[in-house]
Motif scaffolding. Structure first.
Motif, mmCIF file in Angstrom:
data_model
loop_
_atom_site.group_PDB
_atom_site.id
_atom_site.type_symbol
_atom_site.label_atom_id
_atom_site.label_comp_id
_atom_site.label_asym_id
_atom_site.label_seq_id
_atom_site.Cartn_x
_atom_site.Cartn_y
_atom_site.Cartn_z
ATOM 1 N N SER A 1 8.653 20.635 -0.498
ATOM 2 C CA SER A 1 9.247 20.879 -1.814
ATOM 3 C C SER A 1 8.652 19.950 -2.864
ATOM 4 N N ILE A 2 8.344 18.712 -2.455
ATOM 5 C CA ILE A 2 7.697 17.770 -3.376
ATOM 6 C C ILE A 2 6.252 18.184 -3.619
ATOM 7 N N ALA A 3 5.576 18.597 -2.553
ATOM 8 C CA ALA A 3 4.169 18.991 -2.663
ATOM 9 C C ALA A 3 3.981 20.236 -3.521
ATOM 10 N N ALA A 4 5.044 21.025 -3.696
ATOM 11 C CA ALA A 4 4.950 22.234 -4.511
ATOM 12 C C ALA A 4 4.963 21.940 -6.003
ATOM 13 N N ARG A 5 5.273 20.704 -6.387
ATOM 14 C CA ARG A 5 5.303 20.324 -7.799
ATOM 15 C C ARG A 5 3.906 19.946 -8.279
ATOM 16 N N SER A 6 3.805 19.684 -9.558
ATOM 17 C CA SER A 6 2.532 19.215 -10.091
ATOM 18 C C SER A 6 2.167 17.880 -9.466
ATOM 19 N N GLY A 7 1.040 17.848 -8.762
ATOM 20 C CA GLY A 7 0.610 16.611 -8.137
ATOM 21 C C GLY A 7 0.375 15.515 -9.159
ATOM 22 N N LEU A 8 -0.132 15.881 -10.321
ATOM 23 C CA LEU A 8 -0.378 14.901 -11.373
ATOM 24 C C LEU A 8 0.930 14.284 -11.842
ATOM 25 N N ALA A 9 1.933 15.123 -12.123
ATOM 26 C CA ALA A 9 3.216 14.619 -12.616
ATOM 27 C C ALA A 9 3.874 13.713 -11.583
ATOM 28 N N VAL A 10 3.814 14.091 -10.316
ATOM 29 C CA VAL A 10 4.435 13.289 -9.264
ATOM 30 C C VAL A 10 3.720 11.947 -9.120
ATOM 31 N N LYS B 1 5.661 8.455 -9.889
ATOM 32 C CA LYS B 1 5.844 7.391 -8.900
ATOM 33 C C LYS B 1 5.297 6.074 -9.433
ATOM 34 N N ARG B 2 4.116 6.129 -10.019
ATOM 35 C CA ARG B 2 3.501 4.915 -10.546
ATOM 36 C C ARG B 2 4.367 4.296 -11.640
ATOM 37 N N SER B 3 4.861 5.135 -12.541
ATOM 38 C CA SER B 3 5.679 4.641 -13.652
ATOM 39 C C SER B 3 7.015 4.099 -13.163
ATOM 40 N N ALA C 1 0.839 -1.204 0.000
ATOM 41 C CA ALA C 1 0.000 0.000 0.000
ATOM 42 C C ALA C 1 0.873 1.253 0.000
ATOM 43 N N ILE C 2 1.996 1.209 0.719
ATOM 44 C CA ILE C 2 2.914 2.349 0.722
ATOM 45 C C ILE C 2 3.506 2.547 -0.669
ATOM 46 N N VAL C 3 3.937 1.456 -1.278
ATOM 47 C CA VAL C 3 4.503 1.537 -2.632
ATOM 48 C C VAL C 3 3.468 2.036 -3.625
ATOM 49 N N ASN C 4 2.233 1.577 -3.483
ATOM 50 C CA ASN C 4 1.172 1.933 -4.429
ATOM 51 C C ASN C 4 0.428 3.208 -4.059
ATOM 52 N N GLN C 5 0.746 3.799 -2.900
ATOM 53 C CA GLN C 5 0.117 5.059 -2.510
ATOM 54 C C GLN C 5 0.394 6.105 -3.582
ATOM 55 N N PRO C 6 -0.609 6.830 -4.059
ATOM 56 C CA PRO C 6 -0.354 7.806 -5.130
ATOM 57 C C PRO C 6 0.682 8.858 -4.757
ATOM 58 N N GLN C 7 0.668 9.297 -3.505
ATOM 59 C CA GLN C 7 1.609 10.329 -3.062
ATOM 60 C C GLN C 7 2.935 9.691 -2.639
ATOM 61 N N PRO C 8 4.065 10.379 -2.846
ATOM 62 C CA PRO C 8 5.330 9.915 -2.285
ATOM 63 C C PRO C 8 5.243 9.865 -0.765
ATOM 64 N N VAL C 9 5.874 8.843 -0.181
ATOM 65 C CA VAL C 9 5.889 8.670 1.265
ATOM 66 C C VAL C 9 7.336 8.776 1.746
ATOM 67 N N ILE C 10 7.574 9.678 2.700
ATOM 68 C CA ILE C 10 8.909 9.911 3.250
ATOM 69 C C ILE C 10 8.954 9.376 4.670
ATOM 70 N N ALA C 11 9.866 8.453 4.951
ATOM 71 C CA ALA C 11 10.072 7.996 6.327
ATOM 72 C C ALA C 11 10.981 8.994 7.037
ATOM 73 N N ALA C 12 10.562 9.458 8.206
ATOM 74 C CA ALA C 12 11.382 10.329 9.047
ATOM 75 C C ALA C 12 11.771 9.510 10.267
ATOM 76 N N VAL C 13 12.990 8.986 10.257
ATOM 77 C CA VAL C 13 13.400 7.960 11.219
ATOM 78 C C VAL C 13 14.226 8.586 12.335
ATOM 79 N N GLN C 14 13.671 8.594 13.531
ATOM 80 C CA GLN C 14 14.316 9.252 14.664
ATOM 81 C C GLN C 14 15.126 8.295 15.528
#
Length: 264
Positions: free
Chosen positions: A202-211, A215-217, A97-110
């Motif tokens: 910075s990622i969210a500021a780009r075209s959501g469609l292109a991102v 990711k899918r491609s 589900a993380i891989v297939n999530q339309p939006q990029p997912v960033i792990a912030a590992v503390q």
């Protein structure tokens, strides 16, 4: 608030959503309830969100599967076989589900990410780690090879590096993880949340469609033979070029002005 929702928090700021594992006393272990909560949270992310940060409370990012829960089910009539199979299937569903999530997912590992917790980091599109973070696949220490974490890990780092982690159970630090490609950036602990948010913004500021399309491609072509990979990417590029945002972006570039994305 339901029990699942109490295990994590979902907060939004602009077009960025942050999902925070919030069971520090349980080392943010991936119990079946925690995995269900994460799946529910990911499924509830709206199209207005263009990037996701996955964070955690406490000194441990995620300790992997809940060994107390696993041990309890050894008392089942089938000695836990049914529960173990269902839990592994649920975990595989979560990672995909993380891989297939339309939006990029960033792990912030503390902190420490072990076993399925390391798998969780490896499944994310990007990872930013505190200098205090550690990564480990320690299953062999308890007679349990980390076979399912190996699926994500072997797709994130070179083969021999993955095997060394899996066979030795030795933790590696954040800088070593960056050298292997498991994480993208290493920052001071006090900067982790801010830098993760900045990267997401910075990622969210780009075209959501292109991102989303990109990711899918990317994930579709990565395991294909070269001709099939190019065919997949070319089809995506063609579809992307026909989109409104591509016309907006190319026009803005040629006219030397900032684009105003429509995300379509």
């Amino acid at each position: 608030m339901g029990e699942n929702q109490m295990m994590l928090r979902v907060e939004t700021e602009g077009a960025v959503a942050t999902i925070t594992l919030a069971r520090p006393k349980a080392r943010n272990a991936l119990s079946t309830a925690m995995m269900a909560a994460l799946l529910e949270a990911l499924g509830g992310i709206g199209e207005d969100i263009r990037c996701i940060v996955l964070a955690a409370e406490g000194p441990v990012f995620c300790a992997g599967h809940d060994l107390r829960e696993i041990t309890a089910h050894r008392a089942d009539a089938d000695e836990g076989a049914g529960f173990f199979a269902a839990a592994m299937e649920q975990c595989a569903t979560l990672m995909q589900a993380i891989v297939n999530q339309p939006q990029p997912v960033i792990a912030a590992v503390q902190g420490m990410a072990t076993a399925a917790g390391c798998q969780l980091v490896a499944s994310c599109d990007l990872a930013i780690a505190s200098t205090a973070a550690r990564f480990c696949t320690p299953g062999v220490e308890i007679g349990l090879f980390c076979s399912t974490p190996a699926v994500a890990l072997s797709r994130a780092v070179p083969r021999k590096a993955a095997m060394e982690m899996l066979l030795t159970a030795e933790p590696i630090g954040a800088e070593a993880a960056r050298g292997l490609g498991l994480v993208n950036r290493v920052v001071a602990p006090e900067r982790l949340a801010e830098d993760a948010a900045s990267l997401a913004a910075s990622i969210a500021a780009r075209s959501g469609l292109a991102v989303r399309m990109g990711k899918r491609s990317f994930n579709a072509q990565i395991g294909l033979p070269l001709p099939a990979a190019y065919a997949t990417a070319a089809a995506t590029m063609t579809e992307n070029l026909l989109a409104e945002d591509a016309a907006i972006g190319i026009g803005a570039f040629m006219e030397k002005r900032a684009p105003i994305w429509r995300h379509r």
